[in-house]
Enzyme design. Sequence first.
Site, mmCIF file in Angstrom:
data_model
loop_
_atom_site.group_PDB
_atom_site.id
_atom_site.type_symbol
_atom_site.label_atom_id
_atom_site.label_comp_id
_atom_site.label_asym_id
_atom_site.label_seq_id
_atom_site.Cartn_x
_atom_site.Cartn_y
_atom_site.Cartn_z
ATOM 1 N N LYS B 105 0.843 -1.142 -0.066
ATOM 2 C CA LYS B 105 -0.005 0.149 0.015
ATOM 3 C C LYS B 105 0.667 1.333 -0.127
ATOM 4 O O LYS B 105 1.704 1.603 1.149
ATOM 5 C CB LYS B 105 -1.094 0.055 1.349
ATOM 6 C CG LYS B 105 -1.660 1.143 1.061
ATOM 7 C CD LYS B 105 -2.588 1.447 2.539
ATOM 8 C CE LYS B 105 -2.947 2.880 2.777
ATOM 9 N NZ LYS B 105 -3.912 3.145 4.095
ATOM 10 N N GLY B 166 -7.983 8.985 9.995
ATOM 11 C CA GLY B 166 -8.326 8.960 11.367
ATOM 12 C C GLY B 166 -9.507 9.854 11.654
ATOM 13 O O GLY B 166 -9.745 10.104 12.816
ATOM 14 N N ALA B 192 -9.558 5.343 4.255
ATOM 15 C CA ALA B 192 -9.611 6.610 4.959
ATOM 16 C C ALA B 192 -10.855 7.124 5.069
ATOM 17 O O ALA B 192 -11.517 7.626 3.998
ATOM 18 C CB ALA B 192 -8.517 7.373 4.660
ATOM 19 N N ASN B 214 -9.133 1.546 9.610
ATOM 20 C CA ASN B 214 -8.530 1.064 10.714
ATOM 21 C C ASN B 214 -9.066 1.900 11.759
ATOM 22 O O ASN B 214 -9.546 1.101 12.665
ATOM 23 C CB ASN B 214 -6.866 1.873 10.560
ATOM 24 C CG ASN B 214 -6.046 1.270 11.558
ATOM 25 O OD1 ASN B 214 -4.895 0.883 11.454
ATOM 26 N ND2 ASN B 214 -6.307 1.053 12.923
ATOM 27 N N THR B 215 -8.854 3.044 11.961
ATOM 28 C CA THR B 215 -9.489 3.813 13.554
ATOM 29 C C THR B 215 -10.812 3.496 13.487
ATOM 30 O O THR B 215 -11.181 3.342 14.776
ATOM 31 C CB THR B 215 -9.080 5.362 13.133
ATOM 32 O OG1 THR B 215 -7.790 5.678 12.481
ATOM 33 C CG2 THR B 215 -9.388 5.664 14.360
#
Lengths: 66, 263
Positions: B105, B166, B192, B214-215
């Site tokens: 990535k 995030g 994201a 992710n977050t």
Amino acid sequence: MDLKVNGNLHRLEGGDTLSELLQQLAITEGRFAVEVNGEIIPKSQHHEYKLHDKDAVEIVRAIGGG
Amino acid sequence: MNTKQDQALSIAGVDYQSRLIIGSGKYQSFEENLAALQTSGAQMITVAIRRVNLGQNKDEPNLLDVISPDEYTILPNTAGCYTAEDAVRTCRLARELLDGHKLVKLEVLGDQKTLYPNVTETIVAAEELVADGFDVMVYTSDDPLIAKRLEEIGCVAVMPLGAPIGSGLGIRNPYNIRLILENASVPIIVDAGVGTASDASIAMELGCDGVLMNTAIAEARQPVLMASAMKKAVEAGREAFLAGRMPRRLYASASSPLDGTIG
């Protein structure tokens, strides 16, 4: 000889190969990768790869990230 | 049930049944990360490449001992790189670390406050990595022209942001994502911006091929439960996309027949 390992000064004594440095640092298990002066040194060459005074060594691993 | 069988998500010649990709940052423990991964159904997980902490406890567990490259596709990222040179170097280290693994990535960041991608450096890095034999999944802005350019360079997936990394702000510009999708012939994965399950569904309803987050999972009060929600949200959004939504109308359209009402 004096090396720079991951940005820190490190004195290597009693050996001059990359694998001797890694043993001294206790980095022998698991997955890691090594670069010397910006060049990747494949694992298969760690035993014979000779380090020189002032070499810059980077040792990396995988950590959590997104 | 008369439903069309969905095709797998194919990236660099590998078929994935799950269209959700998760990260491994910000978890309380490797075990929590693994539980979230298992619950999410994701088959691909991102990792970062960083210096070994010299002098650390030799017995300290390693992420890849808990999340095995034999069971999951490990997607090393170049997070934290602000130049093409650093990003390319990081990918080469990742390839050595993962025994010749070619899938990466790529992300080249522009500034620390927004973590917005530096698209010019990203293009330089993508060209170099593709020439060096990498399979590049590239994080980029939601600019349709840049997305197309990255595809033309030879990236195997293009991953526009929905909102800053995030931030959890959701898909801020769905119209740009649609423009990217219209022109794409490689998988488009929103990377994201997802904050909660409905954001992931929206990305998939737009027709995206997958979602990377992710977050949204790691910072949920209960990450494993959120991983479960995200699995369903991605699947629901995908099915809704395939099913084809009804048209939007300004006025009502009665659901019950008008004939035969009493009185």
